[in-house]
Motif scaffolding. Structure first.
Motif, PDB file in Angstrom:
ATOM      1  N   ASN A  88       1.002  -1.580   0.513  1.00  0.00           N
ATOM      2  CA  ASN A  88      -0.351  -0.095  -0.154  1.00  0.00           C
ATOM      3  C   ASN A  88       1.147   1.278  -0.428  1.00  0.00           C
ATOM      4  O   ASN A  88       0.156   2.037  -1.190  1.00  0.00           O
ATOM      5  CB  ASN A  88      -0.885  -0.178   1.480  1.00  0.00           C
ATOM      6  N   LYS A  89       2.105   1.649   0.744  1.00  0.00           N
ATOM      7  CA  LYS A  89       3.216   2.851   0.737  1.00  0.00           C
ATOM      8  C   LYS A  89       3.679   3.022  -0.282  1.00  0.00           C
ATOM      9  O   LYS A  89       3.151   4.071  -0.784  1.00  0.00           O
ATOM     10  CB  LYS A  89       3.696   2.267   2.191  1.00  0.00           C
ATOM     11  N   LEU A  90       4.398   1.982  -1.067  1.00  0.00           N
ATOM     12  CA  LEU A  90       4.507   1.281  -2.137  1.00  0.00           C
ATOM     13  C   LEU A  90       4.051   2.252  -3.595  1.00  0.00           C
ATOM     14  O   LEU A  90       4.047   2.555  -3.694  1.00  0.00           O
ATOM     15  CB  LEU A  90       5.646   0.650  -2.444  1.00  0.00           C
ATOM     16  N   ILE A  91       2.405   1.281  -3.443  1.00  0.00           N
ATOM     17  CA  ILE A  91       1.575   2.717  -4.295  1.00  0.00           C
ATOM     18  C   ILE A  91       1.645   3.482  -4.203  1.00  0.00           C
ATOM     19  O   ILE A  91       1.793   5.025  -5.070  1.00  0.00           O
ATOM     20  CB  ILE A  91       0.611   1.493  -4.303  1.00  0.00           C
ATOM     21  N   THR A  92       1.116   4.199  -2.681  1.00  0.00           N
ATOM     22  CA  THR A  92       0.809   5.636  -2.596  1.00  0.00           C
ATOM     23  C   THR A  92       1.752   6.659  -3.167  1.00  0.00           C
ATOM     24  O   THR A  92       1.946   7.674  -3.360  1.00  0.00           O
ATOM     25  CB  THR A  92       1.034   5.744  -0.748  1.00  0.00           C
ATOM     26  N   ALA A  93       3.289   5.610  -2.167  1.00  0.00           N
ATOM     27  CA  ALA A  93       4.708   6.697  -3.433  1.00  0.00           C
ATOM     28  C   ALA A  93       4.449   6.807  -4.779  1.00  0.00           C
ATOM     29  O   ALA A  93       5.124   7.213  -5.310  1.00  0.00           O
ATOM     30  CB  ALA A  93       5.688   6.023  -2.271  1.00  0.00           C
ATOM     31  N   LYS A  94       3.870   5.818  -4.946  1.00  0.00           N
ATOM     32  CA  LYS A  94       3.950   5.940  -6.513  1.00  0.00           C
ATOM     33  C   LYS A  94       5.085   5.668  -7.147  1.00  0.00           C
ATOM     34  O   LYS A  94       5.518   5.492  -8.213  1.00  0.00           O
ATOM     35  CB  LYS A  94       3.650   7.126  -7.503  1.00  0.00           C
ATOM     36  N   ARG A  99      -1.208  -4.579  -7.537  1.00  0.00           N
ATOM     37  CA  ARG A  99      -0.991  -4.963  -6.137  1.00  0.00           C
ATOM     38  C   ARG A  99      -0.897  -6.395  -6.474  1.00  0.00           C
ATOM     39  O   ARG A  99      -0.817  -6.808  -7.559  1.00  0.00           O
ATOM     40  CB  ARG A  99      -2.716  -4.511  -5.748  1.00  0.00           C
ATOM     41  N   VAL A 100      -0.855  -7.180  -5.355  1.00  0.00           N
ATOM     42  CA  VAL A 100      -0.211  -8.620  -5.054  1.00  0.00           C
ATOM     43  C   VAL A 100      -1.205  -9.255  -5.443  1.00  0.00           C
ATOM     44  O   VAL A 100      -1.782 -10.460  -5.775  1.00  0.00           O
ATOM     45  CB  VAL A 100       0.425  -8.868  -3.788  1.00  0.00           C
ATOM     46  N   ASP A 101      -2.582  -8.651  -4.176  1.00  0.00           N
ATOM     47  CA  ASP A 101      -3.118  -9.450  -4.277  1.00  0.00           C
ATOM     48  C   ASP A 101      -4.287  -8.503  -3.445  1.00  0.00           C
ATOM     49  O   ASP A 101      -4.379  -7.940  -2.433  1.00  0.00           O
ATOM     50  CB  ASP A 101      -3.264 -10.621  -3.308  1.00  0.00           C
ATOM     51  N   PRO A 102      -5.013  -7.649  -4.341  1.00  0.00           N
ATOM     52  CA  PRO A 102      -6.737  -6.532  -4.477  1.00  0.00           C
ATOM     53  C   PRO A 102      -7.342  -7.022  -2.699  1.00  0.00           C
ATOM     54  O   PRO A 102      -7.822  -6.540  -1.839  1.00  0.00           O
ATOM     55  CB  PRO A 102      -7.026  -6.626  -5.398  1.00  0.00           C
ATOM     56  N   TYR A 103      -7.569  -8.495  -2.515  1.00  0.00           N
ATOM     57  CA  TYR A 103      -8.581  -8.388  -1.873  1.00  0.00           C
ATOM     58  C   TYR A 103      -7.789  -8.548  -0.195  1.00  0.00           C
ATOM     59  O   TYR A 103      -8.459  -8.169   0.488  1.00  0.00           O
ATOM     60  CB  TYR A 103      -8.772  -9.905  -2.069  1.00  0.00           C
ATOM     61  N   ILE A 104      -6.483  -9.314  -0.163  1.00  0.00           N
ATOM     62  CA  ILE A 104      -6.528  -9.270   0.800  1.00  0.00           C
ATOM     63  C   ILE A 104      -5.716  -8.160   1.395  1.00  0.00           C
ATOM     64  O   ILE A 104      -6.331  -7.496   2.262  1.00  0.00           O
ATOM     65  CB  ILE A 104      -4.939 -10.578   0.567  1.00  0.00           C
ATOM     66  N   TRP A 164      13.196   4.941   2.128  1.00  0.00           N
ATOM     67  CA  TRP A 164      12.028   5.794   3.015  1.00  0.00           C
ATOM     68  C   TRP A 164      11.045   4.832   3.220  1.00  0.00           C
ATOM     69  O   TRP A 164      10.533   4.378   4.479  1.00  0.00           O
ATOM     70  CB  TRP A 164      11.878   6.910   3.480  1.00  0.00           C
ATOM     71  N   ILE A 165      10.475   4.318   2.177  1.00  0.00           N
ATOM     72  CA  ILE A 165       9.554   3.407   2.517  1.00  0.00           C
ATOM     73  C   ILE A 165       9.701   2.152   2.747  1.00  0.00           C
ATOM     74  O   ILE A 165       8.886   1.878   3.671  1.00  0.00           O
ATOM     75  CB  ILE A 165       8.780   4.388   1.105  1.00  0.00           C
ATOM     76  N   ILE A 166      10.605   2.124   2.983  1.00  0.00           N
ATOM     77  CA  ILE A 166      10.720   0.320   2.833  1.00  0.00           C
ATOM     78  C   ILE A 166      10.988   0.643   4.624  1.00  0.00           C
ATOM     79  O   ILE A 166      10.711  -0.233   4.746  1.00  0.00           O
ATOM     80  CB  ILE A 166      11.754  -0.026   1.711  1.00  0.00           C
TER      81      ILE A 166
END
Length: 723
Positions: A88-94, A99-104, A164-166
């Motif tokens: 989620n944070k890697l996506i937020t930071a673009k 996604r890996v698994d949208p449901y989970i 930093w995101i990591i």
């Protein structure tokens, strides 16, 4: 017991340090990029391994799916949550787009603290299997590992660095290593099993007699600079100058034996020793009935056993007591009464005064000067085991409650990729804990860490007391000081300017008008901000979900729903400003049944499965703030009933800050020809929707200062889902 420093401990009586358990926080401004990349990769894998190792202590499937306490999700949530956080944070930071698994990731994204908008109703969740989450964690491990190996990396690592995101993900998982261990400790004993890597201390006995030690006080600067050498959460940065008067501090943390005297004196039966909030907890709010003893004491006839994380043992009277803040405060009031001294919890500043006696920090010590960082046991130990000067357990063993509610230092700002880490706790209801405990690792274990919990929550936390005249302001700031939140509170609930009507109210009325031929059962307000349109829709719809990505906005909306009013501050010019109150009664919203409303933090592009079957979906000023608006438009029909109405408003202010240019719906040239957003909307929606009326323009005004306003015009389009 003899007085010991860390260097004098007989390590033959402590478990060998497991290679997956002892770690050091990364130093951000040393070494070259490739050395730091290898350190970061190792730190990530050790963190992931350590978290997996903790969950090996669960003895049966029931342990994964049974709530340890009503205010938390079952452990299966937390096992997946920390991995989903990385994605989620890697996506937020673009930094990644898939996604890996949208449901989970939608199921385990939100709901880790007792916020009013958290959805803790188990009926709304279909949890994945244990193996599904294990497989998911494996995929995330591979993703993050590959990202670390290939990302750009410069030294020093700073807020804007991909690294930093990591680090944010790693330190977040280390937070949940500890909080999950508390939940494991709260499970029925049959749900856990002993483990060679998680052994408790076996040294028990009578507690030493506590006494007060004189502390000189002094001048201190709290807070750290933004170029500090260690990773920090947003609330650690900034500056606060304090003057600490001389005071006295207890030599030891309060032991189980010392706390037993409070119980024997009728401590849980005497209201005068409790705050109003604390007495309400002990008598009414406690889910187990009236509190009679600390959480991890197990009654056994006329005495008690003691619950460690994985075992029930004979009461270790010389270990620190584990209590919440209410219990610690009540003990201090009792102690004041019986001693005639002004006994209280230390303030944050007073704790830092004590911490000055230790001249090192976690990344640089050879061996921890306290029972911390998993360097000794997987439990507390005797309160006189680790001495620094005249005091024991300045750090470690158990966290130490303070009298200070958390707030931001001067210069505080949120990190754009995690804007709700701290701000929801700046409410006067979360007290700081300091010093760390036996399982505090990573950022938890450093000097500048700042964590706070609600006063009725349990961590591996206890306390020491002080004799002090310091007064702590325990009331929360009554005015919303978050500038962006205050600006939108004024936009939604404040006065109108330049004869432009209230925009959220106009949008709600339009939604009402265009839904006249449809059922008005369920409505969804996506990108609801601070909630005015959600409130208005509840006049006509039986249930309205208000969802926003920002927890700061949702917090304000939920407060208004709960209390009927919220205060906020707006700038006029420079440092000057005015104070306002949004009051539902004065706004004519008091006739709305707010039980119809549910405010939730969420991602419009990855909603939980429960958000479905809507007669109306309103997406107000949303699409030009999404990373992938076409994805949203391509899936929103799945959340609607046949014939449902979709209302979209937007000024079409496309910015790469929010939406990559390749994902813009319009405002671009395609094959040399101009493509506007309205045409892009028609293209994206025509498969599943019919446009039911021509577009209309709706103006709105947002005040920035007394003399500066944003005057914008949004276009509104209305669509009906095809049968």
């Amino acid at each position: 017991m003899a007085e010991n420093t860390a260097s004098q401990i007989d390590y033959s009586v402590t478990p060998d340090a497991h290679p997956k358990k002892t770690t050091r926080t990364l130093v951000l401004n040393e070494g070259n990029p490739e050395q730091k990349r290898e350190e970061l990769l190792q730190y990530f894998h050790l963190t992931f391994d350590q978290y997996d190792l903790l969950f090996e202590t669960l003895a049966c499937e029931k342990a994964w799916y049974e709530k340890a306490i009503p205010l938390r999700h079952p452990l299966i949530f937390y096992y997946g949550h920390t991995a989903a956080f990385f994605v989620n944070k890697l996506i937020t930071a673009k930094l990644i787009s898939q996604r890996v698994d949208p449901y989970i990731e939608s199921t385990v994204a939100i709901g880790v603290d007792e916020m009013s908008w958290d959805d803790l109703d188990e009926r709304n969740y279909q949890w994945p299997t244990i193996q599904q989450v294990r497989d998911y964690r494996g995929k995330v491990r591979a993703l993050v590992s590959g990202f670390i190996q290939n990302m750009p990396l410069d030294i020093p690592i700073h807020w804007e660095s991909p690294a930093w995101i990591i680090l944010m993900g790693i330190e977040h998982e280390r937070i949940h290593l500890e909080t999950s261990s508390v939940l494991i400790r709260q499970l029925p004993i049959a749900c856990v099993r002993r483990h060679s890597s998680w052994q408790h201390c076996t040294d028990t006995g009578s507690a030493p007699e506590n006494r007060l030690i004189e502390i000189q006080g002094g001048s201190f600067r709290l807070g750290k600079d933004y170029d500090d050498s260690l990773y920090g959460w947003d609330n650690e940065y900034g500056r606060c100058e304090v003057e600490v008067a001389p005071f006295k501090a207890s030599e030891y943390l309060v032991s189980n034996q010392e706390f037993k005297a409070f119980i024997d004196a009728g401590g849980y039966d005497n209201e005068r020793w409790w705050t109003d909030e604390g007495w309400a907890w002990t008598t009414f709010s406690n889910p187990h009935g009236k509190a009679r003893h600390p959480e991890f004491w197990v009654p056994e006839g006329d005495s008690y056993h003691y619950r460690t994380m994985l075992a029930e043992i004979d009461m270790p009277w010389n270990w620190p007591v584990d209590v919440n803040c209410h219990e610690a405060q009540a003990f201090c009031r009792w102690k004041s009464e019986v001693t005639g001294k002004q006994i209280q919890l230390p303030s944050e500043a007073e704790w830092y005064c004590l911490r000055e006696a230790i001249d090192s920090d976690q990344p640089w010590w050879d061996k921890a000067p306290g029972n911390i960082n998993l360097e000794y046991w997987s439990s507390s130990c005797p309160v006189d085991q680790f001495r620094t000067g005249e005091l024991c357990d300045i750090i470690g063993n158990v966290w130490q409650w303070t009298s200070t509610p958390i707030d931001g230092y001067e210069g505080f700002r949120v990190h754009p990729c995690y804007d709700d880490f701290s701000t929801p706790t700046f409410d006067g209801r979360h007290n700081l804990i300091k010093g760390g405990c036996w399982i505090s690792t990573g950022n938890y274990a450093i000097k500048q860490s700042r964590y706070a919990f609600r006063r009725h929550f349990f961590q591996h936390a206890g306390f020491r007391y002080v004799e002090s005249s310091a007064m702590t302001n325990i009331s929360s700031n009554p005015y919303e000081s978050d500038a962006l939140v205050a600006q939108y509170l004024a936009f939604h609930f404040g006065e109108s300017y330049f004869k432009v009507p209230n925009y959220p109210e106009v949008c709600a009325r339009l939604c009402y008008d265009v839904s006249s031929t449809s059922p008005r059962t369920r409505a969804l307000d996506l990108g609801c901000s601070v909630g005015r349109t959600t409130f208005e829709l509840a006049r006509w719809f039986q249930h309205v979900d208000g969802i926003d990505f920002s927890a700061r906005f949702i917090s304000a909306a939920a407060e208004l729903q709960e209390r009927g009013k919220i205060r906020y501050h707006l700038p006029t010019e420079g440092d000057l400003g005015d104070y306002f109150i949004a009051d539902t009664a004065e706004l004519g919203l008091d006739d709305i049944d707010t039980r119809r409303i549910r405010f939730t933090q969420g991602d419009a592009c990855n909603l939980k499965p429960i958000f479905t079957d809507y007669d109306l979906v309103f997406a107000g000023n949303l699409i030009d703030r999404l990373s992938n608006p076409a994805q949203f438009l391509g899936m929103i029909y799945e959340r609607m009933r046949p014939g449902g109405i979709l209302v979209i408003t937007s000024p079409y202010t496309w910015l790469e800050e929010y939406t990559p240019r390749q994902n813009w719906l319009g405002g671009i040239r395609e094959n040399g020809e101009a493509l506007d957003t309205y045409t892009g909307l028609q293209r994206a929606l025509s498969r599943h929707f019919e446009e039911v009326r021509p577009p209309v323009d709706i103006p709105f005004v947002i005040r920035e200062t007394a003399r500066k306003y944003q005057h914008t015009v949004a276009q509104c389009t209305v669509w009906q889902l095809k049968p």
